[in-house]
Design a protein around this motif. Structure first.
Motif: not given
Length: 178
Positions: A113-121
């Protein structure tokens, strides 16, 4: 060391690299009487051995016997030694391959949680999806990095079914199914 012909060297080398040291298929262009003569000489020298073929495992056939069974050709320890390979090395490599097949599967990558990858998803999971411009603005990535993350990480590594389509006024929009 034994003097081998080029054909014999090719047959033995190829067989040494295959599972269970199976010498078939023979090199292209070697068929009929020439193949029979080459194989017969190699069997005489003890470099090849005819064994019952396991048809359930899809082993290639050398010839069919009269009782409905087939045989295949296997490179013997003497054949391996003739090309300068220690049989112990081949058996060790085969054991390693077998162990790799039986090894438990790796656990799938987990999402933090809280990563740019999570934001992208999260952005791609919205009903309206996200355009490259929106992804760049939210993550601070360059546009080529955003496209690379979608194709490399999301599609290939995580095997997510990302779809894309042109939307007037927004450009290409990427989405994840709901």
């Amino acid at each position: 060391m034994t003097k081998l012909t080029e054909t014999q060297t090719i047959i033995l080398s190829a067989g040494a690299q295959r599972p269970d040291n199976i010498a078939l298929p023979l090199p292209k262009g070697l068929a009929g009487a020439a193949a029979k003569m080459a194989v017969s000489k190699m069997i005489e020298h003890g470099w090849l051995q005819e064994v019952d073929a396991n048809l359930r495992r899809g082993e290639p056939l050398w010839r069919e016997t009269g009782d409905g069974h087939g045989t295949t050709l296997v490179v013997t320890d003497a054949g391996l030694l003739a090309i300068g390979i220690e049989p112990v090395v081949v058996k060790t490599v085969a054991a390693i391959r077998e162990h790799a097949v039986k090894a438990p599967p790796l656990k799938p990558p987990s999402q933090r949680e809280g990563t740019k990858q999570a934001l992208l998803i999260e952005m791609l999971g919205r009903p309206e999806g996200a355009s490259i411009a929106e992804i760049v603005e939210a993550t601070g990535w360059m546009s080529h990095s955003a496209r690379g993350a979608i194709s490399g990480v999301l599609k290939k590594k995580l095997a997510l079914p990302v779809t894309s389509g042109k939307v007037e006024g927004r450009g290409t929009v990427y989405k994840l199914p709901a």
